[in-house]
Structures are given as structure tokens and as C-alpha cells.
Design an enzyme around this catalytic site. Structure first.
Site, short mmCIF file in Angstrom:
data_model
loop_
_atom_site.label_atom_id
_atom_site.label_comp_id
_atom_site.label_asym_id
_atom_site.label_seq_id
_atom_site.Cartn_x
_atom_site.Cartn_y
_atom_site.Cartn_z
N GLU A 119 0.78 -1.23 0.00
CA GLU A 119 0.00 0.00 0.00
C GLU A 119 0.82 1.29 0.00
O GLU A 119 0.37 2.30 -0.54
CB GLU A 119 -0.93 0.01 1.23
N SER A 485 -51.64 -21.94 42.62
CA SER A 485 -51.39 -22.18 44.04
C SER A 485 -49.98 -21.82 44.49
O SER A 485 -49.69 -21.87 45.68
CB SER A 485 -51.66 -23.66 44.37
#
Length: 843
Positions: A119, A485
Site C-alpha cells: 500500500e 397455588s
């Protein structure tokens, strides 16, 4: 004045100024004359002036909106949030992109050299712009102008940092000029090492990877310090075309480009010819694209954690610097993977047991447009992690056979297609032989389960359905259901707070409430009918007697009962008696947290899944335990009393009352409705629940170490069938979890508060017994009972024994007479009458 020159002075000095004025004036006169005589000179001057003015305006426009490069010094790249379990191990990450941030010193030199070779060969020497490379880019741009082809960039690494972080990727000459200006500014703000660190952490490299570390994991399943030279060179070619070079059909192009980078490394003295030749001989060696793999059993827990994090910190970067998907948070959760797997497996087993042989219950989804079935299947985002099952769509059928398509585009033969299934139905299938799948049924019934640590409120495991890949709705935290319950212990606890004891005798008889002339009486009944006589509170809770529960609630006052419900966090209800039997709605999460208060002697902690959150730098930004001790870190003792951290948790129940309730609930396991748990041989307490219909079945309970809750029911409530009861369906799920993790459950008995007095009583009459000891027999006549000071019952006498036997005989005679005159009952599949269970009243 005299015109003579002073002695020692320069004789020509007096003429210099005059000559400058004379000759200068001549120049201006000549220029003025030329300006008047030559029009082309005036036009040329105007053009130059306009050009300069235009350049100035263009410069102002070009630079006025450029971002400040100063913020790069403190730049924080978007990072995923990492989630740890209770043991500190990473269990998940909230990420839409793969990102890992490293320091410059973490990057190996060969990798750096490979990127510079590919690069920016002159990176260490240029000032942000490589003018030689720029000239080549200009020529390339001019040659391709109007062709539609994109010219090569000619950008340095510094320019790419400017593009990726500050400017954007617009393809234009203007963007390139801005990029050059910003690059020059970056070079004046950051060092070369800092610029390269930003670049290698931010560069997009395909496969949803940003930065070289994420790419190394995505392409080679390695960390950067483990890369070979040929692998480093491959990563260096990706910035040019990341989505091309990573694909198999462009293999030759990728190898050629990789070898070019290796040649450039040799030319620059960054690699030896021998090393480069060896690297060129290597294949690419790319790993197949794969998704991150985490333990699939944690799906519901992780999604609940995500919801809570987003609610506190936001989801995306625009929501703040600590957002979930870009803030780089480190989250320590209470997830215990040693419990999570068994919880998921147990709930699934319970759902499959109930589903039984009911067969296929319908598709998970349906697609009308079969031309795009794969895309729709991907978007639907449905998956399943059970055995080798897969989710697919029926793309054709002929009779009971056809074809099924999967999200990866593959197609297989499908057998056993149900009559109701159509083309376009999404369903589960499992392989039966090579290339052939068979339809599988996912239970329509669902449910949720959770385990909490009572001493801290930390949720250790949760499962919100059959599989989190089928949907994120969490039935452990989001489903509002009637608890049946399981709410009764808090009715009994209220009675204990207002003068009753576990030995208090309560009538188990008809109880009706007058509701006005229009409605008449509303009468409650026990599950399975029956009733009669008086019994201890303990017996009423163990056998889940509705009539006794309603009577206790009525005598104590429903306003007090619903206040208890509110205090322990179950819910806010009106003071109606039906709520004493579980008619209100709540969640597994709230019920488990309420039972945790019972197990923890009345002290309740907020139910939590997150212990603390750190930012990307390790600073704690949120803590579940927010107590502070300002003087705990003193350098030297100041002579004052030792600092005390404030007590955490809230006392929502009286400690003695909480223990008495738990002690009675141990009897539910020993000889009551949860007797299926007795053979575990552990000190456990709990309560089963079955709502009217029955539409939901429950169990909530555990030990002082862990409290769990589970329910089963349809998402759109409907009857589960007359045989469905909490003790038969829900309690065995809890039992499977305990069996799978038994080595983690303490055998230490429940610890009573200091004020509790343990008294030997007759289990039936509730009276104190002297001269006899309780035994280990679950149905022993004499038991230990917990009393508050000065509430112990009277001693048991021979007359009491005679009365007990007489009442028992009378009750048997009445029951036999009732059986003779009662009409025969149709077999509905319900439980036998002698199996005492719980069920809400007629409401």
C-alpha cells in the site's frame, strides 16, 4: 544650506534616494502607459486576479467543512460489547462487525512490512502525500475518464486513514483533494506509529472484518502473532478488493497479488528471497466463512442481558459513547453455564414429554412467494439447536414426500410430510439418511424456567422457551401468567404475621361470598372437591387446600394479603379473594424473586443478570451492587470505628415469618403435592401450582442456595387437559435440573433466625408433645414445628388423641355415605381424587 559634502562622507550618497524616485517613477509611468495602450494586458491581469480569487474561494469551500484532525489523538473506534459469565469467561459478543483493537507493539513486523509493500512503500518518509504515486494516479484517472472504470487511488496509508475515519469513501476529485489536505494535517498531529495503528485497526478487509486481527481470525482462525509470511501477505492484498480475493473463484488472482506483495517485500529488503519463495509455494489456506459460535443454550439469557444494556446505554453510536454495538463494553453477568445447560435440557424434556404423540402442530412460518424462498428463509432468521434438527421450507411435495430447502441454498428430499403441510411452510426436519430428511414436530406448548441465587438476587440461568433460535420472546421474564397455588405461601405468611401459627386449626369447609342480588353467592371449592373438618395451617399448605387458603385470607384481611404480594414483588392486585388462589398475573421472574425472599429469611434483592459493566479501558461505568464505602481505602487508620458497608437488600418479610413459611413448604416436598422431589434426599422447599382450566402448571422452590421456578402452558392460553397438574408436569422438570447438578446443591438444612423456637407437635392436631421424638418417617405423627416466641401450642393429651380418632372416624363415615349417593363421574383423564393437588377456585 551649503551644498558641500561633509568630510568623510560618500559623495554619491545624496543622489541614491533621488535616483530611486526618478527611476521608480519612470517604471510606474511606463506601466501605466502600457496598461492604457494594450487591452490584452488588462484582460490578462483580470483573468489572473479572477483565478486567484477563485482559488481562494475554492480553498475556503474545500476546507471549511473538513473534520478536525485533533480528535484522532483521542479517537475511539467502534467496538463490540463482550459478555462474560459468572466465572469471567467470554460467553458472547454483541457485534455487527468483527473488530479487535490492538496497540502498535502488538502487530508483528512482517505483517506491517507486508502492508507497506502493498500500500505505501514510502510511508516512513513522506509527509502524508506521495506525490510520485499521486502523479501516476492522475494519469490513470485521465486515461479512464468517461469510461466508467474507477482509477487507482494513489493514496498513502495516511490518506486512507483520513478516508476511512474522517472523510468517507465518495469517488470524486474533490474527495481526493480533501483527503490530501487532511492527510497533511494528520501527519502534524500523530506519529507514524499512531497512524499505522489506526490504519491496521480500522481497514475493512471483508467477511465483516475491520482491522487485521479480526481478519486473521476470519480468514485463518489465527491471531496476528501466529500468522505465517504467506498469510500476512494475503491479508495485505485485501484492502484493494476484500470481497473478491476472499472468494474461491478468484483464487488465481489472489495468489498472483499475494506473490506480487512478497516480491515487493524482497525488493525493499523486508524479506529474504528464500523466505519469499517458500511463502509463494504455499496455498492460500483460507478457512471457510463461518459465524461466531457460542453456547446455544445461553440465547435467552444473552437476549435479556442485551435488552437491559440497551435500556441503560443505548444501542448504536448515536446513542452515546457506551452504546452496546460500538462502545466496546465489557459486561460481567451472573450467567452460570453449569446450570444453564441443564435448565434448557430439562425444560425441553418437559415440553416434549407433554407434547407426546400429538404430531405436527403447524408451520413456524409460511412463504407465499417461492421464487425467493432462500432470501426469505435467511431474513426470517429461524434456527434450532436440538439434536441434528434443521429449519427449512417445503419447496415441493407429492403425497407425503417432497423437497426441503435450507438457508444455505441446499435442497434435500423430505419424507413424512403431514397432510396439512403446504409448499411454502417453514418447519423443522432431521436427517434420516444421506440426502433425506424427515419432518419433526416442535411442541406447541411452551414455558419458562429460571434459577436465582437468593443471597444476592443474581439470576444464574434462564430458559424462555424450546429454543431461542425460534424467537426471542422470553417466557421466564415477559410472559404474564396466573401463578395458581404457587401464590398460596404468601397468603399463609400473611396469616402468620397477624397472629396465626403453623399449628393453628382452620376449617376446611364450604366458603361462599355474597356478591349481591344479581350474582348471588360465589362459592370456592378444593381441587377435586371434598373437604371437611379442621386442620392445621401446615396441612392446608402441604395439601394445597383452597378452602383453607381462602378462609385464612378472609380472616386475615385481603387488603393485608395483597399488600404482602406487593411487598415481595409478585404484583399489585385488588383485594379480591380469588387473588389468594392465584387469579392475578405475574411472571416466573417475579415469583422466583419472591420465593428467594422466603429462602433468605425475608431479605430480598433485585433480580439481576448484570454484575457490572466496564468501558473499553476497564473503568467500571455501572455496578449492580451500588453500595459505597468512602473510607474503606484510607491510607492510614484515623482512629475512628471501622467502616461498615451498608446492608444490601430489603427486608420484605419478617424473618421469623419467612422461616416458618419455608419450614411448612418443606412439608410440601416431604408429604405434599411436590412429593415427587422427596427421593432427591436434599433439604428442599417449594410449591406446585395449577391454574383453572388447567391452563398453566407451575413449580417454584429450591433451597437456601438456589431458588428455581418453572411453568408450562400455551402462549395463547387454553386447557392443558384434566390430568395436567404442577406436581406431575412442572415439578419433574425441576427435579431433572437438580439431578443433573446434584453435586452443586448443599445438604445443609435451612438455617432458622435466632428468635425461632422448634417445638415437637402432633402433626394432625398441632398440639405440643412431650416425651417423644420426631422420626425420619415422612408421615410421622410427631414433627418439629417452628414457632415465634410465646406462640407455642398447648400440650397434647390423651383426650386430644381420643377426639382426633373420633373425628377421623366420623369423617370416613361421611365420605363413604357421600360416595354412595354421588352420581357416577365421567372419566376426563383427571387425577384420582386421592391424589391431593391444587387448583384455583371458581373464578
Amino acid at each position: 544650506m551649503s551644498d558641500q559634502v561633509e568630510p568623510g562622507a560618500d559623495p554619491d550618497a545624496g543622489d541614491v534616494t533621488y535616483r530611486i524616485r526618478r527611476e521608480g517613477g519612470g517604471v510606474f509611468r511606463s506601466a501605466g502607459a502600457a496598461w492604457k495602450r494594450r487591452p490584452w494586458l488588462r484582460r490578462f491581469a483580470y483573468v489572473c486576479l479572477a483565478g486567484l480569487l477563485g482559488l481562494g474561494v475554492f480553498w475556503v469551500i474545500l476546507t471549511k467543512d473538513l473534520p478536525s484532525t485533533d480528535k484522532l489523538a483521542d479517537y475511539q473506534p467502534p467496538l463490540p460489547t463482550m459478555v462474560r459469565g459468572i466465572d469471567g469467561q467470554i460467553v458472547y459478543s454483541y457485534a455487527r462487525e468483527r473488530r479487535v483493537q490492538l496497540r502498535f507493539v502488538d502487530f508483528p513486523r512482517p505483517l506491517i512490512d507486508a502492508y507497506l509493500a502493498a500500500e505505501d512503500k514510502t510511508f516512513w518518509t513522506h509527509g502524508g502525500v506521495d506525490y510520485t504515486g499521486l502523479a501516476g494516479a492522475v494519469v490513470d484517472y485521465a486515461s479512464k475518464f468517461g469510461s466508467g472504470s474507477r482509477a487507482r487511488g494513489g493514496s498513502t496509508i495516511t490518506q486512507q486513514v483520513a478516508k476511512n475515519i474522517l472523510i468517507g469513501d465518495e469517488y470524486s476529485v474533490t474527495r481526493k483533494l480533501k483527503e490530501m489536505i487532511v492527510a497533511r494535517r494528520i501527519e502534524s498531529v500523530l506519529t507514524k506509529q499512531q497512524i499505522l495503528e489506526l490504519y491496521l485497526n480500522e481497514i475493512p478487509l471483508g467477511r465483516q472484518s475491520f482491522g487485521v486481527q479480526a481478519a486473521a481470525r476470519a480468514y485463518f482462525d489465527k491471531d496476528v502473532d501466529q500468522l505465517d509470511l504467506h498469510e500476512a501477505a494475503f491479508l495485505a492484498i485485501l484492502p484493494k478488493a476484500p470481497e473478491r480475493y476472499g472468494r474461491a473463484k478468484f483464487l488465481d488472482m489472489a495468489i498472483a497479488r499475494r506473490n506480487y506483495v512478497l516480491d515487493q517485500m524482497v525488493a525493499n529488503g523486508w524479506a529474504t528471497p528464500a523466505a519469499a519463495a517458500e511463502a509463494k509455494a504455499m496455498p492460500l489456506g483460507l478457512k471457510p466463512r463461518r459465524a461466531e459460535r457460542y453456547d446455544p443454550s445461553i440465547g435467552y439469557f444473552i437476549e435479556e442481558t442485551r435488552r437491559r444494556l440497551i435500556g441503560r446505554f443505548g444501542e448504536n453510536a448515536e446513542d452515546g459513547p457506551l452504546s452496546v454495538y460500538s462502545g466496546g463494553l465489557w459486561v460481567r453477568t451472573s450467567l452460570d453455564t453449569g446450570l444453564q445447560g441443564p435448565v434448557r435440557d430439562a425444560l425441553r424434556a418437559g415440553l416434549l414429554r407433554y407434547h407426546g404423540n400429538r404430531g405436527w402442530v403447524g408451520p413456524l412460518a409460511h412463504f407465499d412467494d417461492m421464487d425467493t424462498w432462500q432470501t426469505q428463509l435467511i431474513v426470517a432468521n429461524l434456527s434450532i439447536d436440538y439434536n441434528d434438527w434443521r429449519i427449512g421450507v417445503v419447496i415441493s411435495r407429492s403425497g407425503s414426500s417432497g423437497q426441503i430447502g435450507f438457508s444455505d441454498g441446499s435442497v434435500a428430499e423430505l419424507t413424512g410430510i403431514p397432510d396439512k403441510a403446504r409448499v411454502g411452510d417453514v418447519l423443522a426436519a432431521a436427517p434420516v439418511r444421506s440426502g433425506t430428511y424427515a419432518v419433526r414436530s416442535i411442541p406447541e406448548v411452551s414455558g419458562g424456567m429460571m434459577i436465582e441465587e437468593p443471597s444476592t438476587g443474581r439470576i444464574l440461568a434462564m430458559q424462555g422457551g424450546f429454543d431461542s433460535g425460534l424467537g426471542s420472546f422470553n417466557r421466564a421474564t415477559q410472559a404474564e401468567r396466573q401463578p395458581g397455588s404457587t401464590i398460596k405461601p404468601f397468603v399463609y405468611a400473611t396469616g402468620l404475621m397477624y397472629g396465626m401459627t403453623p399449628a393453628t386449626q382452620v376449617l376446611d369447609g364450604t366458603f361462599c361470598v355474597y356478591q349481591g342480588a344479581a350474582l348471588g353467592n360465589k362459592c370456592f371449592r378444593n381441587f377435586g372437591g371434598g373437604g371437611g373438618g379442621t386442620h392445621t395451617m401446615r396441612w392446608g399448605l402441604e395439601q394445597s387446600r383452597n378452602l383453607m387458603t381462602v378462609r385464612i385470607a378472609n380472616d386475615t384481611g385481603m387488603s393485608r394479603v395483597v399488600k404482602t404480594f406487593h411487598n415481595v414483588g409478585i404484583g399489585d392486585y385488588k383485594p379480591y379473594l380469588s387473588f389468594a388462589l392465584g387469579a392475578g398475573e405475574t411472571t416466573v421472574n417475579r415469583m422466583v424473586n419472591a420465593y428467594s425472599a422466603l429462602a433468605n429469611n425475608g431479605v430480598q434483592f433485585p433480580a439481576s443478570v448484570i454484575d457490572y459493566v466496564q468501558d473499553r479501558n476497564g473503568k467500571v461505568v455501572w455496578r449492580g451492587d451500588d453500595r459505597r464505602c468512602m473510607s474503606c481505602n484510607m491510607a492510614e487508620w484515623d482512629g475512628k470505628p471501622m467502616p461498615r458497608i451498608p446492608r444490601r437488600g430489603k427486608q420484605v418479610l419478617d424473618p421469623d415469618t419467612a422461616y416458618q413459611t419455608v419450614h411448612m413448604l418443606e412439608g410440601v416436598v416431604t408429604r405434599g403435592t411436590a412429593v415427587t422431589l422427596r427421593d432427591l434426599g436434599l433439604p428442599l422447599f417449594g410449591k406446585t401450582g395449577t391454574t383453572s382450566g388447567p391452563t398453566d402448571v407451575w413449580f417454584v422452590g429450591g433451597s437456601q442456595q438456589y431458588v428455581a421456578g418453572v411453568y408450562l402452558g400455551y402462549d395463547n392460553p387454553r386447557s392443558l387437559g384434566g390430568y395436567a397438574q404442577g406436581g406431575r408436569i412442572a415439578a419433574p422438570i425441576f427435579k431433572q435440573v437438580v439431578t443433573a447438578t446434584k453435586d452443586r446443591w448443599s445438604r445443609q438444612p435451612f438455617v432458622a433466625p435466632a428468635g425461632i423456637r422448634m417445638v415437637r407437635i402432633d402433626r394432625v392436631s398441632g398440639k405440643q408433645v412431650m416425651g417423644a421424638e420426631p422420626s425420619d418417617d415422612p408421615k410421622a405423627a410427631i414433627i418439629w414445628e417452628a414457632f415465634k416466641p410465646d406462640t407455642e401450642p398447648k400440650r397434647y393429651t390423651a383426650q386430644d388423641e381420643f377426639t382426633r380418632k373420633r373425628d377421623a372416624l366420623v369423617a370416613e363415615i361421611r365420605a363413604a355415605r357421600a360416595d354412595r349417593i354421588a352420581p357416577p363421574r365421567a372419566d376426563t383423564g383427571s387425577a384420582p381424587a386421592d391424589f391431593v393437588q391444587e387448583q384455583g377456585g371458581l373464578y
